[in-house]
Design a protein around this motif. Structure first.
Motif, PDB file in Angstrom:
ATOM      1  N   GLN A 195      39.523  49.210  33.518  1.00 18.70           N
ATOM      2  CA  GLN A 195      39.276  48.613  34.833  1.00 18.70           C
ATOM      3  C   GLN A 195      38.604  47.246  34.692  1.00 18.70           C
ATOM      4  O   GLN A 195      38.945  46.295  35.412  1.00 18.70           O
ATOM      5  N   GLU A 199      39.935  43.711  35.882  1.00 21.27           N
ATOM      6  CA  GLU A 199      39.124  42.896  36.794  1.00 21.27           C
ATOM      7  C   GLU A 199      38.945  41.480  36.244  1.00 21.27           C
ATOM      8  O   GLU A 199      39.032  40.487  36.981  1.00 21.27           O
ATOM      9  N   HIS A 203      40.359  38.005  37.992  1.00 17.71           N
ATOM     10  CA  HIS A 203      39.462  36.897  38.323  1.00 17.71           C
ATOM     11  C   HIS A 203      39.825  35.616  37.573  1.00 17.71           C
ATOM     12  O   HIS A 203      39.795  34.522  38.133  1.00 17.71           O
TER      13      HIS A 203
END
Length: 260
Positions: A195, A199, A203
């Protein structure tokens, strides 16, 4: 003239020094001429390459505070093609001693300029802080590798570091760029680790390195033997992951100098 890369994150325990030692060694094993500068008072990069900080004639402290030439402060290491400017605990005091120096933020940049043409890559292992020595490292660097631990608070503090880099870029070093975000201590079996990687990618996109650094016992053991993982256990996942990272860094920088 080579490329200067700072390895920085003010959050401790994210694998900065492990990355610095093993990336530097892997770049050298790929035929590059590499200088590693230990800019952390803990001197772990120094001892991790088998050099006793107490027995070095001069260190980064003397370079920064006493204007000692960096060329005279280099140590050969156990890896052919890899030199080290070591650190000692007295570097803690350099923050205060630099305060009254003219152009105090550019001291390290000026020191590196004298040796930069001799290397393909110069890596700076920064301390886990955003003090004056880290500001010096970021002012001297062409780019920054940001190690990010594959754990719950991974992204905590990154915004503060990115803000510092923005300030450095606007006031001291317009050329600085982010070389990449590097996921460290990665365990593919954990949903959380995956995860965090996703992430990071969402970003920062292509600024995230494709290669990740796994949790690996041999990688953890190597510094106690004064060796990078590529010499301690070349077949370990910790060693091979840094070799792949080095190849990725080299591929990203083929345009940077004619010697790469």
């Amino acid at each position: 003239m080579g490329k200067t890369i700072a390895i920085a994150n003010q959050k401790g325990g994210v694998g900065k020094t492990t990355t610095a030692i093993n990336l530097a060694a892997s770049l050298a094993m790929n035929g590059k001429k590499v200088l590693l500068i230990d800019a952390d008072p803990q001197a772990n990069a120094t001892s991790g390459l088998g050099i006793d900080p107490k027995k070095t004639a001069s260190s980064i402290y003397e370079c920064l505070v006493d204007d000692y030439p960096m060329a005279s402060s280099r140590n050969s290491t156990c890896v052919k093609g890899l030199d080290l400017v070591g650190s000692r605990i007295d570097l803690v005091g350099a923050e205060l001693e630099l305060v009254n120096k003219p152009n105090r933020e550019r001291v390290l940049r000026n020191l590196i300029a004298d040796v930069k043409k001799e290397y393909d890559f110069i890596l700076i292992d920064c301390s886990p802080s955003l003090g004056l020595i880290t500001v010096n490292a970021l002012t001297a660097a062409d780019s920054v590798i940001i190690p990010v631990q594959a754990e719950y608070f991974a992204l905590e503090g990154i915004s503060k570091l990115l803000n510092t880099i923005r300030i450095i870029k606007s006031k001291l070093n317009p050329a600085i760029e982010i070389e990449g975000f590097l996921l460290t201590m990665y365990d593919a079996r954990l949903r959380l680790a995956n995860q965090i990687y996703e992430e990071l990618k969402s970003h920062f996109g292509d600024m995230v390195f494709n290669n990740v650094i796994p949790r690996n016992i041999r990688l953890s053991e190597a510094p106690s033997h004064g060796l990078p993982a590529i010499l301690y256990d070349p077949e370990s996942r910790g060693a091979t992951s840094h070799v792949l990272l080095a190849k990725e860094v080299i591929a990203k920088n083929r345009h940077f100098t004619s010697s790469i």
